[in-house]
Motif scaffolding. Structure first.
Motif, PDB file in Angstrom:
ATOM      1  N   PRO A   1      13.872 -19.952  21.413  1.00 48.88           N
ATOM      2  CA  PRO A   1      14.730 -21.032  21.903  1.00 48.88           C
ATOM      3  C   PRO A   1      13.920 -22.304  22.147  1.00 48.88           C
ATOM      4  CG  PRO A   1      14.218 -19.501  23.668  1.00 48.88           C
ATOM      5  CD  PRO A   1      13.628 -18.912  22.422  1.00 48.88           C
ATOM      6  N   PRO A   2      14.598 -23.456  22.189  1.00 47.01           N
ATOM      7  CA  PRO A   2      13.898 -24.700  22.565  1.00 47.01           C
ATOM      8  C   PRO A   2      13.339 -24.583  23.981  1.00 47.01           C
ATOM      9  CG  PRO A   2      16.057 -25.172  21.626  1.00 47.01           C
ATOM     10  CD  PRO A   2      16.009 -23.704  21.861  1.00 47.01           C
ATOM     11  N   GLU A   3      12.158 -25.147  24.183  1.00 48.26           N
ATOM     12  CA  GLU A   3      11.526 -25.138  25.501  1.00 48.26           C
ATOM     13  C   GLU A   3      11.221 -26.568  25.920  1.00 48.26           C
ATOM     14  OE1 GLU A   3       9.204 -20.813  25.320  1.00 48.26           O
ATOM     15  OE2 GLU A   3       8.069 -22.687  25.219  1.00 48.26           O
ATOM     16  N   LEU A   4      11.603 -26.886  27.150  1.00 47.90           N
ATOM     17  CA  LEU A   4      11.426 -28.242  27.650  1.00 47.90           C
ATOM     18  C   LEU A   4       9.947 -28.582  27.798  1.00 47.90           C
ATOM     19  CD1 LEU A   4      13.031 -30.721  28.827  1.00 47.90           C
ATOM     20  CD2 LEU A   4      12.516 -29.745  31.070  1.00 47.90           C
ATOM     21  N   MET A   5       9.596 -29.825  27.376  1.00 43.56           N
ATOM     22  CA  MET A   5       8.227 -30.318  27.566  1.00 43.56           C
ATOM     23  C   MET A   5       8.213 -31.420  28.626  1.00 43.56           C
ATOM     24  SD  MET A   5       7.139 -30.686  23.571  1.00 43.56           S
ATOM     25  CE  MET A   5       5.395 -31.019  23.844  1.00 43.56           C
ATOM     26  N   PHE A   6       9.000 -32.463  28.411  1.00 43.78           N
ATOM     27  CA  PHE A   6       8.991 -33.636  29.289  1.00 43.78           C
ATOM     28  C   PHE A   6      10.414 -34.134  29.518  1.00 43.78           C
ATOM     29  CE2 PHE A   6       4.470 -34.177  29.008  1.00 43.78           C
ATOM     30  CZ  PHE A   6       4.107 -33.941  27.686  1.00 43.78           C
ATOM     31  N   VAL A   7      10.611 -34.755  30.703  1.00 46.82           N
ATOM     32  CA  VAL A   7      11.856 -35.445  31.007  1.00 46.82           C
ATOM     33  C   VAL A   7      11.517 -36.836  31.500  1.00 46.82           C
ATOM     34  CG1 VAL A   7      13.971 -35.490  32.378  1.00 46.82           C
ATOM     35  CG2 VAL A   7      12.983 -33.289  31.687  1.00 46.82           C
ATOM     36  N   TYR A   8      12.197 -37.836  30.935  1.00 45.52           N
ATOM     37  CA  TYR A   8      12.099 -39.205  31.430  1.00 45.52           C
ATOM     38  C   TYR A   8      13.436 -39.600  32.039  1.00 45.52           C
ATOM     39  CZ  TYR A   8       7.505 -40.617  29.755  1.00 45.52           C
ATOM     40  OH  TYR A   8       6.154 -40.754  29.576  1.00 45.52           O
ATOM     41  N   SER A   9      13.366 -40.197  33.204  1.00 44.50           N
ATOM     42  CA  SER A   9      14.557 -40.696  33.865  1.00 44.50           C
ATOM     43  C   SER A   9      14.335 -42.166  34.198  1.00 44.50           C
ATOM     44  CB  SER A   9      14.831 -39.892  35.143  1.00 44.50           C
ATOM     45  OG  SER A   9      15.952 -40.399  35.822  1.00 44.50           O
ATOM     46  N   TYR A  10      15.196 -43.015  33.687  1.00 47.13           N
ATOM     47  CA  TYR A  10      15.043 -44.466  33.868  1.00 47.13           C
ATOM     48  C   TYR A  10      13.624 -44.911  33.493  1.00 47.13           C
ATOM     49  CZ  TYR A  10      19.608 -44.640  36.075  1.00 47.13           C
ATOM     50  OH  TYR A  10      20.967 -44.574  36.317  1.00 47.13           O
ATOM     51  N   GLU A  11      13.190 -44.434  32.350  1.00 51.43           N
ATOM     52  CA  GLU A  11      11.903 -44.812  31.741  1.00 51.43           C
ATOM     53  C   GLU A  11      10.679 -44.324  32.513  1.00 51.43           C
ATOM     54  OE1 GLU A  11      13.979 -48.399  31.983  1.00 51.43           O
ATOM     55  OE2 GLU A  11      15.108 -46.754  31.091  1.00 51.43           O
ATOM     56  N   LYS A  12      10.908 -43.476  33.499  1.00 55.40           N
ATOM     57  CA  LYS A  12       9.766 -42.934  34.237  1.00 55.40           C
ATOM     58  C   LYS A  12       9.684 -41.428  34.031  1.00 55.40           C
ATOM     59  CE  LYS A  12       9.578 -46.376  37.973  1.00 55.40           C
ATOM     60  NZ  LYS A  12       8.832 -47.259  37.080  1.00 55.40           N
ATOM     61  N   LEU A  13       8.451 -40.936  33.878  1.00 55.68           N
ATOM     62  CA  LEU A  13       8.262 -39.509  33.692  1.00 55.68           C
ATOM     63  C   LEU A  13       8.715 -38.753  34.930  1.00 55.68           C
ATOM     64  CD1 LEU A  13       7.165 -37.313  31.759  1.00 55.68           C
ATOM     65  CD2 LEU A  13       4.964 -37.559  32.921  1.00 55.68           C
ATOM     66  N   SER A  14       9.663 -37.858  34.730  1.00 57.84           N
ATOM     67  CA  SER A  14      10.234 -37.121  35.845  1.00 57.84           C
ATOM     68  C   SER A  14       9.747 -35.679  35.891  1.00 57.84           C
ATOM     69  CB  SER A  14      11.766 -37.158  35.732  1.00 57.84           C
ATOM     70  OG  SER A  14      12.372 -36.306  36.666  1.00 57.84           O
ATOM     71  N   ILE A  15       9.634 -35.072  34.731  1.00 60.21           N
ATOM     72  CA  ILE A  15       9.202 -33.679  34.653  1.00 60.21           C
ATOM     73  C   ILE A  15       8.185 -33.529  33.527  1.00 60.21           C
ATOM     74  CG2 ILE A  15       9.915 -31.307  34.098  1.00 60.21           C
ATOM     75  CD1 ILE A  15      12.619 -31.875  35.349  1.00 60.21           C
ATOM     76  N   ASN A  16       7.086 -32.875  33.815  1.00 55.88           N
ATOM     77  CA  ASN A  16       6.094 -32.485  32.817  1.00 55.88           C
ATOM     78  C   ASN A  16       5.912 -30.984  33.002  1.00 55.88           C
ATOM     79  OD1 ASN A  16       3.742 -31.728  31.482  1.00 55.88           O
ATOM     80  ND2 ASN A  16       2.656 -33.615  31.959  1.00 55.88           N
ATOM     81  N   GLU A  17       6.369 -30.220  32.025  1.00 57.82           N
ATOM     82  CA  GLU A  17       6.336 -28.759  32.164  1.00 57.82           C
ATOM     83  C   GLU A  17       4.966 -28.205  31.786  1.00 57.82           C
ATOM     84  OE1 GLU A  17       8.400 -26.735  33.457  1.00 57.82           O
ATOM     85  OE2 GLU A  17      10.245 -27.891  33.644  1.00 57.82           O
TER      86      GLU A  17
ATOM     87  N   SER B   1      18.928 -36.621  24.762  1.00 55.17           N
ATOM     88  CA  SER B   1      19.223 -37.594  25.802  1.00 55.17           C
ATOM     89  C   SER B   1      20.516 -37.204  26.496  1.00 55.17           C
ATOM     90  CB  SER B   1      19.345 -39.009  25.219  1.00 55.17           C
ATOM     91  OG  SER B   1      20.522 -39.144  24.440  1.00 55.17           O
ATOM     92  N   SER B   2      20.661 -37.679  27.738  1.00 53.20           N
ATOM     93  CA  SER B   2      21.909 -37.486  28.467  1.00 53.20           C
ATOM     94  C   SER B   2      22.143 -38.719  29.327  1.00 53.20           C
ATOM     95  CB  SER B   2      21.881 -36.216  29.317  1.00 53.20           C
ATOM     96  OG  SER B   2      20.933 -36.335  30.363  1.00 53.20           O
ATOM     97  N   GLN B   3      23.374 -38.852  29.821  1.00 52.15           N
ATOM     98  CA  GLN B   3      23.708 -40.068  30.573  1.00 52.15           C
ATOM     99  C   GLN B   3      22.732 -40.313  31.711  1.00 52.15           C
ATOM    100  OE1 GLN B   3      27.811 -39.861  31.770  1.00 52.15           O
ATOM    101  NE2 GLN B   3      28.504 -40.784  29.867  1.00 52.15           N
ATOM    102  N   ARG B   4      22.531 -39.287  32.496  1.00 47.82           N
ATOM    103  CA  ARG B   4      21.577 -39.372  33.606  1.00 47.82           C
ATOM    104  C   ARG B   4      20.921 -38.009  33.709  1.00 47.82           C
ATOM    105  NH1 ARG B   4      23.405 -43.581  32.823  1.00 47.82           N
ATOM    106  NH2 ARG B   4      24.377 -45.097  34.226  1.00 47.82           N
ATOM    107  N   GLN B   5      19.711 -37.976  34.286  1.00 44.31           N
ATOM    108  CA  GLN B   5      19.106 -36.685  34.551  1.00 44.31           C
ATOM    109  C   GLN B   5      19.992 -35.946  35.539  1.00 44.31           C
ATOM    110  OE1 GLN B   5      15.159 -36.777  36.172  1.00 44.31           O
ATOM    111  NE2 GLN B   5      14.926 -34.560  36.118  1.00 44.31           N
ATOM    112  N   GLY B   6      20.328 -34.716  35.204  1.00 39.90           N
ATOM    113  CA  GLY B   6      21.168 -33.926  36.096  1.00 39.90           C
ATOM    114  C   GLY B   6      22.630 -33.964  35.736  1.00 39.90           C
ATOM    115  N   THR B   7      23.011 -34.818  34.790  1.00 40.16           N
ATOM    116  CA  THR B   7      24.372 -34.762  34.255  1.00 40.16           C
ATOM    117  C   THR B   7      24.284 -34.277  32.824  1.00 40.16           C
ATOM    118  OG1 THR B   7      24.405 -37.036  33.427  1.00 40.16           O
ATOM    119  CG2 THR B   7      25.099 -36.689  35.691  1.00 40.16           C
ATOM    120  N   TYR B   8      25.217 -33.459  32.434  1.00 38.59           N
ATOM    121  CA  TYR B   8      25.093 -32.799  31.140  1.00 38.59           C
ATOM    122  C   TYR B   8      26.166 -33.229  30.166  1.00 38.59           C
ATOM    123  CZ  TYR B   8      21.891 -30.704  34.151  1.00 38.59           C
ATOM    124  OH  TYR B   8      20.895 -30.560  35.038  1.00 38.59           O
TER     125      TYR B   8
END
Lengths: 114, 115
Positions: free
Chosen positions: A42-58, A93-100
């Motif tokens: 399955p796909p595995e998350l690497m990074f999340v950006y929220s409003y152009e800032k790094l939010s999650i680095n797995e 991409s999604s509208q906002r982090q935490g909205t699907y």
């Protein structure tokens, strides 16, 4: 425009090369993601950006360096990769982090490290 | 340890019949579930989703059922069409801390719909 566009579609690089993957969306989404997918996994998350800032680095190795220069663009800079890094790299991409709602994937970049 | 499990790697169904794809999860903090369809050499395409406050969501030929007590969800496709042949991924997302935005995927089920 309801798409996430990834370039290039295919990339072959040597272990000493430096290359970049690009991801672009014009849906006004403010969260963007990098996933890695190995064959038959399955796909595995690497990074999340929220409003152009790094939010999650797995806990991704530093040979992968993400960058979000603006709200529409997401890059993944690659340096000194190993053959085991060969995989399909997916941007989403999604509208906002935490909205699907509208969580959209690109077609991916098939990376081969030789 | 896998938090999202799709225990059937493949499923074969006759055109016009119902396809039922199953997904189990272990994390009780998951509060939103999504199904994606993936063709070879393409990215996953969103199909349908369900919030943990619901037990059913329907969109055309696709219906997702959620049984929270059993930590089980299923995707029903009826009637199945040959164009539905693809790999189907179940994904879940936890609603805690900095994990918002992290979709955790199952390994996928390859559906083959035969004419």
């Amino acid at each position: 425009d309801t798409e996430v566009t990834q370039t290039p579609k295919h990339l072959v690089m040597g272990m000493t090369n430096k290359k970049s993957l690009k991801c672009e969306q014009h849906m006004g989404h403010r969260a963007m993601y990098w996933y890695k997918q190995k064959a038959k996994k399955p796909p595995e998350l690497m990074f999340v950006y929220s409003y152009e800032k790094l939010s999650i680095n797995e806990s991704v190795p530093s040979r992968f360096s993400p960058e979000c220069p603006n709200s529409s663009l997401l890059n993944l800079h690659l340096h000194a990769l190993q053959p085991e890094d060969s995989a399909l790299y997916l941007c989403a991409s999604s509208q906002r982090q935490g909205t699907y709602y509208g969580y959209t994937f690109g077609s991916g970049t098939r990376l081969t490290v030789v | 340890d896998q938090q999202v499990k799709q225990n059937s790697p493949s499923l074969s169904v006759q055109e016009g019949r119902i396809s039922i794809l199953n997904c189990d999860y272990t994390n009780s903090m998951f509060d939103y579930f999504l199904w994606y369809k993936k063709y070879p050499a393409e990215g996953p395409t969103f199909l349908i989703s369900i919030s943990s406050i619901k037990d059913k969501n329907e969109d055309g030929r696709f219906t997702v059922f959620l049984n929270k007590s059993a930590k089980h969800l299923s995707l029903h496709i009826v009637p199945s069409q040959p164009g539905d042949s693809a790999v189907y991924f179940c994904a879940a997302t936890p609603n805690y801390g900095g994990s918002q935005g992290n979709l955790i995927f199952g390994k996928g089920t390859k559906l083959s719909v035969k004419p």
